[in-house]
Design an enzyme around this catalytic site. Structure first.
Site, PDB file in Angstrom:
ATOM      1  N   ASP A  10      -2.996   4.134  -0.675  1.00 48.10           N
ATOM      2  CA  ASP A  10      -1.560   4.031  -0.950  1.00 48.10           C
ATOM      3  C   ASP A  10      -1.314   3.869  -2.449  1.00 48.10           C
ATOM      4  O   ASP A  10      -2.081   4.376  -3.267  1.00 48.10           O
ATOM      5  CB  ASP A  10      -0.950   2.893  -0.129  1.00 48.10           C
ATOM      6  CG  ASP A  10      -1.688   1.565  -0.322  1.00 48.10           C
ATOM      7  OD1 ASP A  10      -2.215   1.323  -1.431  1.00 48.10           O
ATOM      8  OD2 ASP A  10      -1.733   0.762   0.630  1.00 48.10           O
ATOM      9  N   SER A  11      -0.259   3.152  -2.826  1.00 40.57           N
ATOM     10  CA  SER A  11       0.102   3.039  -4.239  1.00 40.57           C
ATOM     11  C   SER A  11      -0.955   2.339  -5.076  1.00 40.57           C
ATOM     12  O   SER A  11      -1.092   2.611  -6.275  1.00 40.57           O
ATOM     13  CB  SER A  11       1.437   2.287  -4.381  1.00 40.57           C
ATOM     14  OG  SER A  11       1.341   0.989  -3.817  1.00 40.57           O
ATOM     15  N   ILE A  12      -1.708   1.430  -4.471  1.00 41.06           N
ATOM     16  CA  ILE A  12      -2.739   0.725  -5.230  1.00 41.06           C
ATOM     17  C   ILE A  12      -3.849   1.693  -5.627  1.00 41.06           C
ATOM     18  O   ILE A  12      -4.516   1.509  -6.647  1.00 41.06           O
ATOM     19  CB  ILE A  12      -3.282  -0.471  -4.426  1.00 41.06           C
ATOM     20  CG1 ILE A  12      -2.138  -1.442  -4.095  1.00 41.06           C
ATOM     21  CG2 ILE A  12      -4.367  -1.209  -5.206  1.00 41.06           C
ATOM     22  CD1 ILE A  12      -2.540  -2.609  -3.220  1.00 41.06           C
ATOM     23  N   GLU A  15      -2.009   4.272  -8.369  1.00 40.39           N
ATOM     24  CA  GLU A  15      -1.891   3.695  -9.703  1.00 40.39           C
ATOM     25  C   GLU A  15      -3.237   3.446 -10.376  1.00 40.39           C
ATOM     26  O   GLU A  15      -3.286   3.029 -11.534  1.00 40.39           O
ATOM     27  CB  GLU A  15      -1.135   2.361  -9.620  1.00 40.39           C
ATOM     28  CG  GLU A  15       0.308   2.499  -9.146  1.00 40.39           C
ATOM     29  CD  GLU A  15       1.003   1.149  -9.011  1.00 40.39           C
ATOM     30  OE1 GLU A  15       0.333   0.114  -9.235  1.00 40.39           O
ATOM     31  OE2 GLU A  15       2.206   1.133  -8.695  1.00 40.39           O
TER      32      GLU A  15
END
Length: 328
Positions: A10-12, A15
């Site tokens: 996901d976003s982790i 990024e």
């Protein structure tokens, strides 16, 4: 050609290629030895991730020794290569653990479904990448080495083709390389022992700083901010436990990030910038744990060769000598 390491999450994960991110650090650690491929999707849960599998890791039909087999089309990874990645990290759960009835309810996935979705992801990668390994090896037999072979057991509906492939080549005195692979109980996606042709690491969601989430909401949305946290550390811990339990069941490695970060005093501000996403120090923890998991398996960057010779090995007067043998 350098092998690939795929980061799926996901976003982790999305990024992680930012400055100081764990993915960027991983790419640096494996520089000239493996290519780190980022497949991170902010806001996604495991339910939505399932829709991506056949797009990110699509299957194509291939005829092998008289049998039609489905193999993964890996050409998107590296210049048309069909060689499976050496490792994949699967890092979901932070969004699945969003609470029902709160502001992020649409992302919520019940913990049992979360575990089953992770199982499906691992199964898709393990079983089909194993078949892809056979396909890749079928094109590399001229470079085959003795003293290792594949042992196949109940390889779903593709077992006849896989077994025939191995049987035919072993009959000719060629033992397939790439280590010992045992596949049991593949049917129904409930594998208890999976092929080690690709290292898979499940990563739990990080802990949640509930007050940090509230502070972030107030700073971002002012009076429209939520009045109750949309995630709690206790609930996220249930998902982390489920992730680790599933990894043990499937025989793959796991990183309990939820527990690891909470071993440090003041983890809330040290590791999380908004109560959920990682600070530079938080990214460093993930990087260290992933490298540790890779090393404990067999993927130690310090023991991997460069793709091409180090400059110190090149003779200025006779440079071609250093390039006579390919490193990988």
């Amino acid at each position: 050609m350098r092998p690939n390491i795929v980061l799926f999450g996901d976003s982790i994960t999305q990024e992680s290629f930012r400055s100081g991110g764990w993915g960027a650090s991983l790419a640096d650690a494996y520089s000239r030895k493996a290519d780190v491929v980022l497949r991170g999707y902010g806001g996604y849960n495991t339910r939505w991730a399932l829709f991506l599998l056949h797009h990110l890791f699509p299957l194509i039909e291939h005829r092998l020794d008289g049998y039609y087999m489905l193999i993964l089309d890996l050409s998107f990874l590296s210049q048309g290569s069909t060689k499976p990645p050496v490792a994949t990290t699967i890092f979901f759960g932070a969004n699945d653990a969003a609470l029902a009835g709160r502001t992020s309810e649409r992302q919520h996935v019940p913990v049992e479904e979360y575990k089953e979705n992770l199982r499906k992801i691992v199964h898709h990668l393990k079983v089909n990448f194993f078949i892809s390994s056979l396909y890749f090896l079928s094109n590399q037999l001229s470079r085959a080495v003795h003293n290792s072979r594949f042992i196949l057991t109940e390889l779903s509906n593709q077992a006849p083709a896989a077994n025939k492939f191995v049987e035919n080549h072993n009959k000719n005195g060629i033992e397939l390389t790439n280590g010992r692979a045992v596949v049991n109980e593949i049917t129904s996606g409930r594998a208890t022992e999976c092929s080690p042709t690709m290292l898979i690491v499940l990563i739990t969601p990080p802990p949640i700083d509930e007050e940090g989430r509230m502070e972030y909401a107030r700073e971002t949305y002012g009076e429209k901010a939520m009045t109750l946290p949309e995630r709690t550390n206790e609930t996220t811990g249930v998902y982390a436990k489920g992730c680790v339990e599933l990894a043990g069941e499937l025989g793959v490695r796991s990183i309990n990030l939820w527990s690891k970060m909470q071993e440090t005093e003041g983890w809330q501000k040290k590791y999380l910038r908004d109560g959920l996403h990682l600070t530079a120090e938080g990214n460093a923890v993930v990087f260290e744990e992933v490298v540790k998991a890779f090393k404990e398996a067999w993927l130690d960057a310090s023991e991997m060769p460069y793709d091409f010779p180090h400059h110190s090995e090149i003779d200025g007067k006779n440079p071609e000598k250093a390039f006579q043998q390919k490193c990988l």
